[in-house]
Design a protein around this motif. Structure first.
Motif, PDB file in Angstrom:
ATOM      1  N   UNK A 141       0.851  -1.187   0.000  1.00 24.20           N
ATOM      2  CA  UNK A 141       0.000   0.000   0.000  1.00 24.20           C
ATOM      3  C   UNK A 141       0.886   1.237   0.000  1.00 24.20           C
ATOM      4  N   UNK A 142       0.940   1.974   1.107  1.00 22.88           N
ATOM      5  CA  UNK A 142       1.680   3.238   1.098  1.00 22.88           C
ATOM      6  C   UNK A 142       3.188   3.060   0.945  1.00 22.88           C
ATOM      7  N   UNK A 143       3.723   1.865   1.271  1.00 21.02           N
ATOM      8  CA  UNK A 143       5.165   1.618   1.161  1.00 21.02           C
ATOM      9  C   UNK A 143       5.509   0.756  -0.054  1.00 21.02           C
ATOM     10  N   UNK A 144       4.592   0.611  -0.983  1.00 23.14           N
ATOM     11  CA  UNK A 144       4.836  -0.274  -2.123  1.00 23.14           C
ATOM     12  C   UNK A 144       6.005   0.218  -2.967  1.00 23.14           C
ATOM     13  N   UNK A 145       6.697  -0.712  -3.597  1.00 22.09           N
ATOM     14  CA  UNK A 145       7.819  -0.352  -4.468  1.00 22.09           C
ATOM     15  C   UNK A 145       7.940  -1.359  -5.604  1.00 22.09           C
ATOM     16  N   UNK A 146       8.497  -0.924  -6.701  1.00 25.11           N
ATOM     17  CA  UNK A 146       8.532  -1.725  -7.928  1.00 25.11           C
ATOM     18  C   UNK A 146       9.315  -3.025  -7.750  1.00 25.11           C
ATOM     19  N   UNK A 147      10.358  -3.012  -6.938  1.00 29.64           N
ATOM     20  CA  UNK A 147      11.232  -4.173  -6.806  1.00 29.64           C
ATOM     21  C   UNK A 147      10.741  -5.175  -5.776  1.00 29.64           C
ATOM     22  N   UNK A 148       9.647  -4.860  -5.087  1.00 29.21           N
ATOM     23  CA  UNK A 148       9.112  -5.734  -4.039  1.00 29.21           C
ATOM     24  C   UNK A 148       7.878  -6.479  -4.537  1.00 29.21           C
ATOM     25  N   UNK A 149       7.878  -7.801  -4.354  1.00 27.92           N
ATOM     26  CA  UNK A 149       6.752  -8.654  -4.737  1.00 27.92           C
ATOM     27  C   UNK A 149       6.390  -9.533  -3.550  1.00 27.92           C
ATOM     28  N   UNK A 150       5.114  -9.495  -3.131  1.00 24.70           N
ATOM     29  CA  UNK A 150       4.697 -10.301  -1.978  1.00 24.70           C
ATOM     30  C   UNK A 150       3.992 -11.573  -2.439  1.00 24.70           C
TER      31      UNK A 150
END
Length: 411
Positions: A140-149
């Motif tokens: 959400x507010x801390x999302x980033x392109x290099x992070x995948x959950x």
């Protein structure tokens, strides 16, 4: 209850599509940055074995890209600061893919550090696959392109859990006990919101936050639970904080129904079995009794390590990466990241999708119940006579929650 359980042998069918890609035969090195020592080490060590076991199982011709995955464990001691330091060491050693999951504090630190590294080092970008840290802020507010959950976040799990609990008439007086960091705080927050709308007749009679991995004796907390008159316990505790809570409940002879996130994680099932018949429900993306390929994997893992394979997101992680590499015809992290966005694939629960807008896996969830093994549910968790048997499957679209992510994409 009948189930439409979709089990897949996820990687074989795609091998005939597209022929031999340029990346076939390459070795993809992945750094697992995790707490491999300290109070939660048993969980991290189990998951390191899980990553290495699944990578070996699905290597080469058994994955869509034909690559070899090599998983190297790097100890962060469970600390956000140590995780960042370990990331620097991994990058210096040439790792371009990292995985982590235990502790949303460490995950948030890693996601931020990876984003900054990628901005400062074009051409040397790193991709972060998060397999277990469930703080909703990460997508959400801390999302980033290099992070995948790869796991379902707390809002998704709690939507599913409270939807199930609203139909349990015995649930009236609830005691919340969670770890005092972002994950535990979010479990309490989303539970209160969910039950307020779905079961306004229920009440919260206790709400404790315990320091992560520091409590050696939960007897004082159990005394408070008993005194409160609670008829139900809800907890997001994991690792020793869950195991020791169960042991303290056993010692006090307090057999209240427990609704949990991580009752199946290392050590806790053995403690549950020691308490005899106790009513426990777990919300997770998996259960303990898959037929087909996943069932074979679970049994083979237990035979090899004497431990349970319970972090199924590892399986989806390997499948997701390999199919993205096949699609991208490359192992370059940025090309693979672009291919993972919006990718639909057959995961361990059937149809799965890495949502493009926030990089949150969309997948079905299970409510499973702790019970004695039977013909339908024969897997013996931690070699006890008990298992987690599925009682309700929640389709991906039901468990899905909206996102506020404003993704900043490269270029």
């Amino acid at each position: 209850m009948k189930f439409a359980v979709k089990i897949v042998a996820a990687t074989v069918a795609v091998l005939s599509v597209g022929g031999a890609f340029a990346q076939k035969g390459e070795t993809v090195k992945i750094a697992m940055i995790e707490g491999l020592s300290g109070p939660m080490a048993n969980v991290g060590q189990n998951q390191l074995k899980g990553w290495q076991f699944i990578a070996e199982r699905l290597n080469g011709a058994k994955n869509a890209a034909g690559v070899k995955f090599e998983i190297v464990g790097m100890d962060s001691k469970g600390s956000p600061q140590e995780a960042q330091n370990t990331l620097k060491a991994a990058v210096d050693q040439g790792f371009r893919y990292i995985v982590q999951g235990n502790g949303s504090g460490a995950a948030l630190a890693l996601a931020d550090a990876v984003a900054k590294h990628n901005e400062r080092n074009p051409g040397k970008e790193v991709i972060f696959l998060n397999y277990a840290a469930v703080d909703p802020a990460l997508t959400n507010e801390k999302c980033s392109y290099a992070h995948f959950r790869l796991d379902a976040d707390t809002s998704m799990k709690m939507e599913a859990l409270t939807t199930f609990m609203k139909d349990q008439p015995k649930v009236k007086k609830i005691y919340l006990i969670n770890q005092n960091y972002s994950h535990g705080q979010q479990v309490a927050k989303y539970f209160k919101a969910g039950m307020a709308s779905k079961r306004p007749d229920s009440s919260i009679v206790g709400d404790d936050l315990v320091p992560l991995g520091q409590v050696k004796d939960f007897a004082p907390y159990v005394a408070k639970i008993k005194q409160s008159g609670a008829d139900t316990i809800v907890t997001g505790n994991w690792g020793q904080d869950m195991t020791l809570l169960v042991k303290a409940l056993n010692d006090a002879g307090l057999k209240l129904p427990i609704y949990a996130y991580y009752a199946g994680v290392s050590g806790t099932p053995t403690a549950l079995a020691a308490g005899g018949d106790v009513e426990v429900y777990q919300i997770a993306y998996n259960h303990s009794n898959y037929p087909g390929e996943l069932g074979v994997i679970m049994n083979d893992f237990q035979k090899k390590f004497g431990d349970d394979f319970y972090t199924f997101s590892i399986y989806n992680g390997i499948v997701l990466m390999s199919e993205a590499m096949a699609k991208a015809k490359s192992t370059d992290p940025m090309k693979v990241a672009a291919a993972m966005e919006g990718l639909k694939f057959k995961g361990f629960n059937g149809d799965s999708e890495m949502r493009k807008s926030d990089h949150q896996m969309q997948q079905g969830l299970y409510i499973s119940k702790w019970q004695k093994v039977d013909k339908t549910n024969p897997y013996r968790v931690e070699k006890t006579g008990y298992t987690f048997a599925p009682v309700k499957y929640i389709e991906a679209y039901v468990a899905s929650t909206p996102t506020s992510c404003q993704m900043k994409r490269p270029g």
